[in-house]
Write a protein that holds these residues in place. Structure first.
Motif, PDB file in Angstrom:
ATOM      1  N   GLN A 194       0.807  -1.209   0.000  1.00 48.99           N
ATOM      2  CA  GLN A 194       0.000   0.000   0.000  1.00 48.99           C
ATOM      3  C   GLN A 194       0.848   1.270   0.000  1.00 48.99           C
ATOM      4  N   ARG A 198      -0.328   3.945  -2.685  1.00 46.76           N
ATOM      5  CA  ARG A 198      -0.806   5.251  -2.225  1.00 46.76           C
ATOM      6  C   ARG A 198       0.149   6.371  -2.628  1.00 46.76           C
ATOM      7  N   PHE A 237      -7.526   8.977   2.034  1.00 47.17           N
ATOM      8  CA  PHE A 237      -7.490   7.583   1.579  1.00 47.17           C
ATOM      9  C   PHE A 237      -8.496   6.798   2.416  1.00 47.17           C
TER      10      PHE A 237
END
Length: 293
Positions: A194, A198, A237
Motif C-alpha cells: 500500500q 498510495r 485515503f
C-alpha cells in the motif's frame, strides 16, 4: 521524463529517497517537459519521506501547500518533523526545500488499520474502461499548434494509461460542465504494498484535477494568457487500493472565484469502491496579453 524513462519502475526510482540524516532525505527531480517540477512529484516524494519515519501505519490524509515553483534540474531536500506518534495515529509535517527555500509544506496523518462503520457514495454510471480506448490528450491535427516543450509534455506516453469518459479538446473554447471522468491505471504490475500504491496515487492525482475548473469559462489551460498553477492539494485515503488495476477519477469543480479555481475528485476502483478523495485549488489568472510578452 524522456521516452525511455516512461515505465513505472523508472518512476518509482524517484521515490527511492536518499537518507541524509535522521528525518532528512533527498530526492531527484523529474522533468516532464515543462521546465519546472511537476506538483505530483513533490507531493509523492514528501509523502514517501513521511512514510520513511513511520511503522505499521498507512497514510489516511494529507494536506499540502505549493509555495514556490521548483526547478526540475535540481534535487529536493525533504525535512520531516515527527509531530506525534500514538498507538493508533501518527502525524508528520514535511518541508520540501530547494535552493534554501521551502517550495512545499505538507501535513499528513497515518493510522493503524482498524474496522469500523462503512458507507460511501455510489460510483457514477459511466462506460467501463473496456468500452473506451486510449487516445492522445491533444487531437492529432492540432499537435502542431503546440510549442515543442508542450508537444513533448502532452504527447509522450507516460507510465499511466488514461481513458477519458468525456473527450475534452483543450482547444475547444465552448463552455462545458465542470466535470471530468477518467479511467487510469499503471501500465505495469506492482508489488502488493500500500505504500507503493498510495504514493503513486498521490503522484497521479495532480493530473487533470484543477483544470476541470476552466471548463465552464471557455478558456484552455494551454492559452498563453492564462496563469495557471496549483496552490494547494488535499487527499483522503478511504480504503486499500491497487493502482495497477483500473481506477475512475471523477472530478468536478463547484466553484471558481477571485482568480482561483477549486476542484474535487473521487477515486473509485473497478468494483465501485470509493478508495480516495481529493481537493485542489489553483491560480486561474487571465492576462490581456500572454505572460511572456
Amino acid at each position: 521524463m524522456t521516452n525511455q524513462d516512461n515505465d513505472i519502475d523508472t518512476l518509482l526510482q524517484y521515490f527511492a529517497l536518499e537518507t541524509l540524516e535522521v528525518n532528512l532525505f533527498r530526492g531527484q527531480s523529474l522533468d516532464i517537459g515543462t521546465g519546472r517540477i511537476f506538483g505530483g512529484q513533490v507531493l509523492a516524494q514528501s509523502l514517501k519521506a513521511a512514510y520513511s519515519t513511520t511503522r505499521e501505519h498507512q497514510v489516511h490524509s494529507l494536506h499540502a501547500y505549493f509555495l514556490r515553483e521548483g526547478d526540475c534540474h535540481k534535487p529536493v531536500i525533504f525535512e520531516v518533523e515527527r509531530v506525534r506518534d500514538g498507538r493508533t495515529f501518527s502525524n508528520r509535517r514535511v518541508s520540501a526545500i530547494q535552493n534554501g527555500k521551502t517550495i512545499l509544506i505538507m501535513s499528513c496523518s497515518f493510522q493503524k488499520l482498524e474496522s469500523g462503520f462503512d458507507h460511501q457514495a455510489p460510483m457514477p454510471d459511466v462506460p467501463g474502461p473496456d468500452e473506451l480506448t486510449e487516445k492522445t490528450l491533444i487531437p492529432i491535427d492540432k499537435i502542431r499548434q503546440l510549442s515543442p516543450r508542450m508537444r513533448r509534455t502532452l504527447t509522450t506516453q507516460g507510465p499511466f494509461e488514461f481513458r477519458f469518459v468525456n473527450d475534452v479538446d483543450p482547444f475547444d473554447e465552448t463552455p462545458k460542465k465542470p466535470i471530468k471522468r477518467i479511467w487510469f491505471r499503471a501500465r505495469s504490475p506492482l508489488p502488493d504494498d500500500q505504500v507503493v500504491h498510495r504514493t503513486l496515487l498521490t503522484f497521479v492525482s495532480d493530473y487533470h484535477l484543477v483544470s476541470t475548473a476552466t471548463l465552464p469559462h471557455g478558456i484552455s489551460y494551454l492559452d498563453p494568457r492564462l496563469q495557471f498553477a496549483s496552490l494547494d492539494h488535499a487527499m483522503w485515503f478511504h480504503r486499500p487500493l491497487k493502482i495497477d488495476d483500473w481506477l475512475l477519477y471523477d472530478c468536478d469543480s463547484p466553484s471558481a472565484s477571485e482568480a482561483r479555481g477549486f476542484a474535487t475528485g473521487h477515486v473509485f476502483d473497478i468494483n465501485g469502491k470509493l478508495v480516495a478523495s481529493t481537493a485542489q485549488q489553483g491560480l486561474m489568472r487571465l492576462w490581456d496579453k500572454p505572460e511572456n510578452t
